[in-house]
Write a protein that holds these residues in place. Structure first.
Motif, PDB file in Angstrom:
ATOM      1  N   LYS A  42       1.549   7.933  11.095  1.00 38.02           N
ATOM      2  CA  LYS A  42       1.790   6.786  10.213  1.00 38.02           C
ATOM      3  C   LYS A  42       1.340   7.171   8.801  1.00 38.02           C
ATOM      4  O   LYS A  42       0.261   7.738   8.617  1.00 38.02           O
ATOM      5  CB  LYS A  42       0.995   5.584  10.728  1.00 38.02           C
ATOM      6  N   PRO A  43       2.151   6.868   7.794  1.00 38.85           N
ATOM      7  CA  PRO A  43       1.758   7.229   6.424  1.00 38.85           C
ATOM      8  C   PRO A  43       0.448   6.532   6.008  1.00 38.85           C
ATOM      9  O   PRO A  43       0.287   5.329   6.224  1.00 38.85           O
ATOM     10  CB  PRO A  43       2.922   6.713   5.570  1.00 38.85           C
ATOM     11  N   ARG A  45      -0.605   5.441   3.290  1.00 41.60           N
ATOM     12  CA  ARG A  45      -0.463   4.304   2.368  1.00 41.60           C
ATOM     13  C   ARG A  45      -0.197   3.002   3.117  1.00 41.60           C
ATOM     14  O   ARG A  45      -0.353   1.933   2.572  1.00 41.60           O
ATOM     15  CB  ARG A  45       0.626   4.576   1.333  1.00 41.60           C
ATOM     16  N   GLU A  46       0.212   3.110   4.382  1.00 41.21           N
ATOM     17  CA  GLU A  46       0.472   1.930   5.209  1.00 41.21           C
ATOM     18  C   GLU A  46      -0.737   1.533   6.054  1.00 41.21           C
ATOM     19  O   GLU A  46      -0.651   0.618   6.868  1.00 41.21           O
ATOM     20  CB  GLU A  46       1.675   2.183   6.123  1.00 41.21           C
ATOM     21  N   MET A  47      -1.838   2.238   5.881  1.00 39.25           N
ATOM     22  CA  MET A  47      -3.030   1.960   6.678  1.00 39.25           C
ATOM     23  C   MET A  47      -4.122   1.362   5.803  1.00 39.25           C
ATOM     24  O   MET A  47      -4.083   1.461   4.583  1.00 39.25           O
ATOM     25  CB  MET A  47      -3.527   3.237   7.337  1.00 39.25           C
ATOM     26  N   GLU A  51      -7.645   0.837  10.409  1.00 37.03           N
ATOM     27  CA  GLU A  51      -7.301   2.170  10.895  1.00 37.03           C
ATOM     28  C   GLU A  51      -8.431   3.168  10.644  1.00 37.03           C
ATOM     29  O   GLU A  51      -8.702   4.028  11.483  1.00 37.03           O
ATOM     30  CB  GLU A  51      -6.002   2.664  10.247  1.00 37.03           C
TER      31      GLU A  51
END
Length: 65
Positions: A42-43, A45-47, A51
């Motif tokens: 998962k990138p 920037r999306e966490m 996370e």
């Protein structure tokens, strides 16, 4: 159109700009890759904080085992 450099390239650039040692650079890159793989690519920037906490909890469990 210019694209933004990939995350690991950005990290390397900053570490070299700040004159971090090569061994430190390798360590940072290793942990970033491990974090991303833990979250199934998962990138970052999306966490967020959840996370990061899940990863640290996992690492702590591995170290204590």
């Amino acid at each position: 159109m210019s694209s933004q450099p990939k995350l690991l390239d950005q990290v390397r650039d900053v570490l070299r700009l700040r004159h971090y040692s090569y061994e430190t650079e390798k360590s940072y890159i290793h942990w970033i890759k491990r974090f991303i793989r833990f979250h199934q690519m998962k990138p970052p920037r999306e966490m967020g904080a959840a996370e990061v906490e899940a990863f640290l909890t996992h690492v702590r469990g591995v170290v204590q085992a």
